[in-house]
Design an enzyme around this catalytic site. Structure first.
Site, PDB file in Angstrom:
ATOM      1  N   ASN A  53       0.852  -1.185   0.000  1.00  0.00           N
ATOM      2  CA  ASN A  53       0.000   0.000   0.000  1.00  0.00           C
ATOM      3  C   ASN A  53       0.889   1.238   0.000  1.00  0.00           C
ATOM      4  OD1 ASN A  53      -2.229   1.650   0.161  1.00  0.00           O
ATOM      5  ND2 ASN A  53      -2.324   1.562   2.394  1.00  0.00           N
ATOM      6  N   ARG A  68       0.344   5.020  -7.592  1.00  0.00           N
ATOM      7  CA  ARG A  68      -0.497   5.697  -8.575  1.00  0.00           C
ATOM      8  C   ARG A  68       0.302   6.137  -9.794  1.00  0.00           C
ATOM      9  NH1 ARG A  68      -3.489  10.540  -6.113  1.00  0.00           N
ATOM     10  NH2 ARG A  68      -4.509  10.428  -8.132  1.00  0.00           N
ATOM     11  N   ASP A 115      -8.400  11.434  -8.100  1.00  0.00           N
ATOM     12  CA  ASP A 115      -8.737  10.922  -6.779  1.00  0.00           C
ATOM     13  C   ASP A 115     -10.173  10.419  -6.753  1.00  0.00           C
ATOM     14  OD1 ASP A 115      -6.235  11.511  -5.836  1.00  0.00           O
ATOM     15  OD2 ASP A 115      -6.834  13.324  -4.763  1.00  0.00           O
ATOM     16  N   ASP A 116     -10.459   9.540  -5.780  1.00  0.00           N
ATOM     17  CA  ASP A 116     -11.805   8.972  -5.715  1.00  0.00           C
ATOM     18  C   ASP A 116     -12.850   9.969  -5.240  1.00  0.00           C
ATOM     19  OD1 ASP A 116     -10.952   9.155  -3.125  1.00  0.00           O
ATOM     20  OD2 ASP A 116     -11.233   7.041  -2.618  1.00  0.00           O
ATOM     21  N   ASP A 117     -12.421  11.104  -4.676  1.00  0.00           N
ATOM     22  CA  ASP A 117     -13.391  12.104  -4.224  1.00  0.00           C
ATOM     23  C   ASP A 117     -13.430  13.319  -5.147  1.00  0.00           C
ATOM     24  OD1 ASP A 117     -10.916  13.107  -3.613  1.00  0.00           O
ATOM     25  OD2 ASP A 117     -11.422  13.717  -1.558  1.00  0.00           O
ATOM     26  N   GLU A 138       2.959  12.815  -2.884  1.00  0.00           N
ATOM     27  CA  GLU A 138       3.305  12.243  -4.193  1.00  0.00           C
ATOM     28  C   GLU A 138       2.990  13.206  -5.330  1.00  0.00           C
ATOM     29  OE1 GLU A 138      -0.997  11.754  -4.297  1.00  0.00           O
ATOM     30  OE2 GLU A 138       0.509  11.697  -2.724  1.00  0.00           O
ATOM     31  N   ASP A 139       1.926  14.023  -5.151  1.00  0.00           N
ATOM     32  CA  ASP A 139       1.557  14.992  -6.180  1.00  0.00           C
ATOM     33  C   ASP A 139       2.594  16.116  -6.277  1.00  0.00           C
ATOM     34  OD1 ASP A 139       0.896  15.830  -3.636  1.00  0.00           O
ATOM     35  OD2 ASP A 139      -1.152  16.408  -4.124  1.00  0.00           O
ATOM     36  N   ARG A 188       3.406  18.623   4.165  1.00  0.00           N
ATOM     37  CA  ARG A 188       3.660  19.113   2.804  1.00  0.00           C
ATOM     38  C   ARG A 188       4.712  20.234   2.812  1.00  0.00           C
ATOM     39  NH1 ARG A 188       0.029  16.720  -0.605  1.00  0.00           N
ATOM     40  NH2 ARG A 188      -0.313  18.287  -2.207  1.00  0.00           N
TER      41      ARG A 188
END
EC number: 2.4.1.223
Length: 257
Positions: free
Chosen positions: A61, A66, A82-84, A170-171, A214
Site C-alpha cells: 500500500n 499511482r 482521486d476517488d473524491d 506524491e503529487d 507538505r
C-alpha cells in the site's frame, strides 16, 4: 477482446494490500463496481466505443503506486484522479484537448503554489486562492506516461521514501519532477481551484498535520534537487468562448467552461 474508448483503452485502478476491495469469488465490492460504472458512463463518449476497466492489486500500500507505468496503460496520456474528485465529462474532454497541445506538461484542475517563509527561511506549501500557481495537483490531472516511468525508476529513491513515510506529497513530487525536466510550469484548466465532496468521509487534506507534512516535503525535495525547480505562472486555459455572449441561435462548444 481489445476495447478502445474515446480517451483511453481502459481504467486501471491501483489497490494496495491494506485497501484491497472485498472479493467474493469474481464479484467485486459493490461500491467499486458502482464507481467503475460511473467512470464508464463518463468516458464512453461515443456509441461505438467501449471501455475496459481493470483493478491492479499491488504488492504494498503506497501512494507511489499511482504513478507506476503499468503495461495495461496503452496510451500516452494518463488521467490521474482521486476517488473524491468529481469531474463532468466536458471538463475531462477539455482538459484532455489542452494536454494534447502541451504533452510535456501536467495539465489539470486544482492549482497550488509554493511560497518563501521569510521569518523561518524555508519554503511553504499554499492552497489559498492566488493570482499565480506553481503546481497542479495530480488528484485531477493529465500527464504523459513517460513521467510515470521517470517517477518510479529514475527520480531519487529518497523522495519516494518520504512519500511512503508521510503517506503524502506524491503529487508535489510529480510536479517537482516535471518542472525540473521541462523548466516549465504546469497548465491549469478552468476556474476550479479545489473539489467539494458533500457526504464524503473526512479527507486526509483536512487534517492539520497534512499541510505541515507538505511544508516539510517541499523543503526536503529542494535539498534533493539542489534548487527549487517549481516555476510560477499566471496562465490559465479556458474554452475560447468562455463568458462570451452569443446570439440566441448560436451554441458554445463547452457551455460551462
Amino acid at each position: 477482446m481489445h476495447c478502445k474508448g474515446a480517451i483511453s483503452p481502459g481504467i486501471t485502478t491501483s489497490w494496495g494490500l491494506a485497501d484491497t476491495p472485498t472479493v467474493l469469488g469474481d464479484v467485486l465490492k459493490p461500491s467499486l463496481v458502482t464507481a467503475m460504472a460511473h467512470l464508464h458512463s463518463i468516458l464512453c463518449l461515443c456509441p461505438a466505443a467501449c471501455l475496459c476497466a481493470g483493478v491492479v492489486r499491488t504488492e504494498k500500500n503506497s501512494l507511489n503506486n499511482r504513478f507506476l507505468p503499468w503495461d495495461e496503460i496503452e496510451t500516452e496520456a494518463i488521467l490521474s484522479i482521486d476517488d473524491d474528485a468529481h469531474l463532468r465529462h466536458d471538463e475531462i474532454m477539455f482538459g484532455f484537448r489542452v494536454w494534447r497541445e502541451a504533452r510535456d506538461r501536467i495539465v489539470g484542475f486544482p492549482g497550488r503554489y509554493h511560497a518563501w517563509d521569510i521569518p523561518h527561511q524555508s519554503w511553504l506549501y499554499n492552497s489559498n486562492y492566488s493570482c499565480e500557481l506553481s503546481m497542479v495537483l495530480t488528484g485531477a490531472a493529465f500527464f504523459h506516461k513517460y513521467y510515470a516511468y521517470l517517477y518510479s525508476y529514475v527520480m531519487p529513491q529518497a523522495i519516494r521514501d518520504m512519500v511512503d513515510e508521510y503517506i503524502n506529497c506524491e503529487d508535489i513530487a510529480m510536479n517537482f519532477l516535471v518542472s525540473h525536466l521541462t523548466r516549465k510550469p504546469p497548465i491549469k484548466v478552468t476556474s476550479r481551484w479545489t473539489f467539494r465532496c458533500p457526504g464524503c468521509p473526512q479527507a486526509l487534506s483536512h487534517d492539520d498535520s497534512h499541510f505541515h507534512e507538505r511544508h516539510k516535503c517541499i523543503n526536503f525535495f529542494v535539498k534533493v534537487y539542489g534548487y527549487m525547480p517549481l516555476l510560477y505562472t499566471q496562465f490559465r486555459v479556458d474554452s475560447v468562448l468562455f463568458k462570451t455572449r452569443l446570439p440566441h441561435d448560436k451554441t458554445k462548444c463547452f457551455k460551462f467552461i
